[in-house]
Design an enzyme around this catalytic site. Structure first.
Site, PDB file in Angstrom:
ATOM      1  N   TYR A   1     -12.281  17.231  20.177  1.00 14.20           N
ATOM      2  CA  TYR A   1     -10.974  16.690  19.775  1.00 14.20           C
ATOM      3  C   TYR A   1     -11.024  16.067  18.389  1.00 14.20           C
ATOM      4  CZ  TYR A   1      -9.099  17.940  24.207  1.00 14.20           C
ATOM      5  OH  TYR A   1      -8.683  18.677  25.268  1.00 14.20           O
TER       6      TYR A   1
ATOM      7  N   GLU B   1       0.820  -1.210   0.000  1.00 16.23           N
ATOM      8  CA  GLU B   1       0.000   0.000   0.000  1.00 16.23           C
ATOM      9  C   GLU B   1       0.859   1.268   0.000  1.00 16.23           C
ATOM     10  OE1 GLU B   1      -4.130  -1.353   1.824  1.00 16.23           O
ATOM     11  OE2 GLU B   1      -2.599  -1.241   3.354  1.00 16.23           O
TER      12      GLU B   1
END
Ligand SMILES: [Zn+2]
Length: 210
Positions: free
Chosen positions: A119, A73
């Site tokens: 967050y 990948e």
């Protein structure tokens, strides 16, 4: 961070992610930009079992220079770096909850997850869905490249997240925040929910520009 420090950090992070169930088998891969190219976790090795000395080294053109062969990948990572000159690290996982969300039928492909926490907005921001491509298809890297200039985090449909950061810690922190938010999103399915309002999200983006 010099090359040997980067090798140690990749192995330590890989072990930590594997032990916490963020990745399994030989899935997931980590890369770090170094002065003369990239370090990348090898193909067919569990992230929990990375030997720092055998991590693949690629030159500035993305060619394999030394160490074991890089992850299959690698193109996903290189597509991110190509579009994001300030990216210092990229992490890709097949983390369970993120993959589950990537397979839901009713998600918004322009921004997959709602703003559940501050967050998440600060570390991940908008998360586009990359259409499904079979493993190894060059079209996948091209599709990631198209979104990468504007987004440091993308979600591959029926596959998993790819996240870049200005440091290895930032990339790891963001992909972990994404995985936890995916888990929360699945827990909240079927419950009446208050997400952050558009005004709250806008205030966060102004205060913490990504
Ligand atoms: Zn993958």
């Amino acid at each position: 961070m010099n090359e040997s420090q980067a090798r140690e950090k990749i192995a330590t992070l890989g072990r930590s992610m594997f032990q916490r169930g963020l990745t399994f088998g030989s899935s997931g891969n980590i890369s770090v930009k170094i002065a003369d190219g990239w370090l990348m976790t090898p193909t067919n090795v569990a992230l929990g079992d990375i030997d720092p000395a055998r991590i693949a080294k690629l030159d500035a053109a993305g060619r394999h220079l030394s160490g074991d062969a890089p992850t299959k990948e690698a193109m996903l990572h290189l597509a991110m770096y190509r579009e994001r000159p300030n990216a210092a690290a990229v992490v890709h996982l097949h983390s369970t909850h993120s993959v589950a969300v990537s397979a839901l039928a009713n998600i918004d492909p322009a921004d997959v997850l709602p703003p559940i926490t501050a967050y998440y907005v600060m570390r991940v921001g908008r998360l586009p869905l990359i259409p499904y491509y079979p493993p190894g298809d060059q079209g996948l890297a091209e599709a990631v490249g198209k979104q990468a200039a504007k987004h440091h985090a993308v979600l591959l449909a029926n596959h998993g997240p790819v996240v870049a950061g200005g440091s290895l810690e930032a990339a790891a922190g963001a992909i972990e925040e994404l995985e936890e938010t995916a888990k929360l999103y699945l827990m909240l399915q079927g419950h009446r929910t208050r997400f952050l309002t558009p005004e709250q999200v806008a205030a966060l983006r102004e205060r913490y520009p990504s």
